[in-house]
Design a protein around this motif. Structure first.
Motif, PDB file in Angstrom:
ATOM      1  N   ASN A  76      71.882  60.395  44.512  1.00  0.00           N
ATOM      2  CA  ASN A  76      70.675  60.781  43.807  1.00  0.00           C
ATOM      3  C   ASN A  76      69.592  59.765  44.119  1.00  0.00           C
ATOM      4  OD1 ASN A  76      68.687  60.863  41.595  1.00  0.00           O
ATOM      5  ND2 ASN A  76      70.020  62.489  40.852  1.00  0.00           N
ATOM      6  N   ILE A  77      68.466  60.254  44.643  1.00  0.00           N
ATOM      7  CA  ILE A  77      67.330  59.385  44.945  1.00  0.00           C
ATOM      8  C   ILE A  77      66.121  59.944  44.204  1.00  0.00           C
ATOM      9  CG2 ILE A  77      65.782  58.506  46.734  1.00  0.00           C
ATOM     10  CD1 ILE A  77      68.115  58.674  48.704  1.00  0.00           C
ATOM     11  N   ASN A  78      65.634  59.187  43.238  1.00  0.00           N
ATOM     12  CA  ASN A  78      64.466  59.585  42.445  1.00  0.00           C
ATOM     13  C   ASN A  78      64.600  60.982  41.859  1.00  0.00           C
ATOM     14  OD1 ASN A  78      63.227  57.132  43.003  1.00  0.00           O
ATOM     15  ND2 ASN A  78      62.252  57.924  44.848  1.00  0.00           N
ATOM     16  N   ASN A  80      66.490  63.424  42.946  1.00  0.00           N
ATOM     17  CA  ASN A  80      66.828  64.434  43.939  1.00  0.00           C
ATOM     18  C   ASN A  80      68.231  64.192  44.464  1.00  0.00           C
ATOM     19  OD1 ASN A  80      64.127  65.812  44.352  1.00  0.00           O
ATOM     20  ND2 ASN A  80      63.598  63.671  44.668  1.00  0.00           N
TER      21      ASN A  80
END
Length: 92
Positions: A76-78, A80
């Motif tokens: 999960n990145i930011n 997303n």
């Protein structure tokens, strides 16, 4: 439910009760709250849309995106969910 007919088997603690050809009919004739899909074919989007509009919660296995990529990971990145792949993954 997956691409192969596994009806009657238990996969990761989940009983397979129908195949993709009979899925929508099964949902119409049984009480189904959620479906776990593991399929790679072109019908995936159609199945997801059909089940969604029938009021069924759909869980889609995404491991087919990782096939053949040894170092791929899901993260999960930011906010997303992404698949990250690199020849050499950095460690922190």
């Amino acid at each position: 439910m997956d691409d192969e007919s596994s009806v009657g088997e238990t996969i990761n603690g989940v009983e397979v009760v129908t195949d993709k050809e009979h899925l929508t009919e099964y949902v119409k004739t049984h009480v189904v709250d959620r479906v776990f899909l593991k399929c790679k074919d072109k019908e995936r989007k159609k199945l997801m849309d059909t089940l969604y509009h029938m009021g069924v919660q759909v869980h889609m296995c995404l491991d087919f995106f990782l096939e053949g990529i040894e170092s791929a990971t899901m993260e999960n990145i930011n906010g997303n969910t992404v698949i990250t792949a690199a020849l050499h993954q950095p460690t922190f």
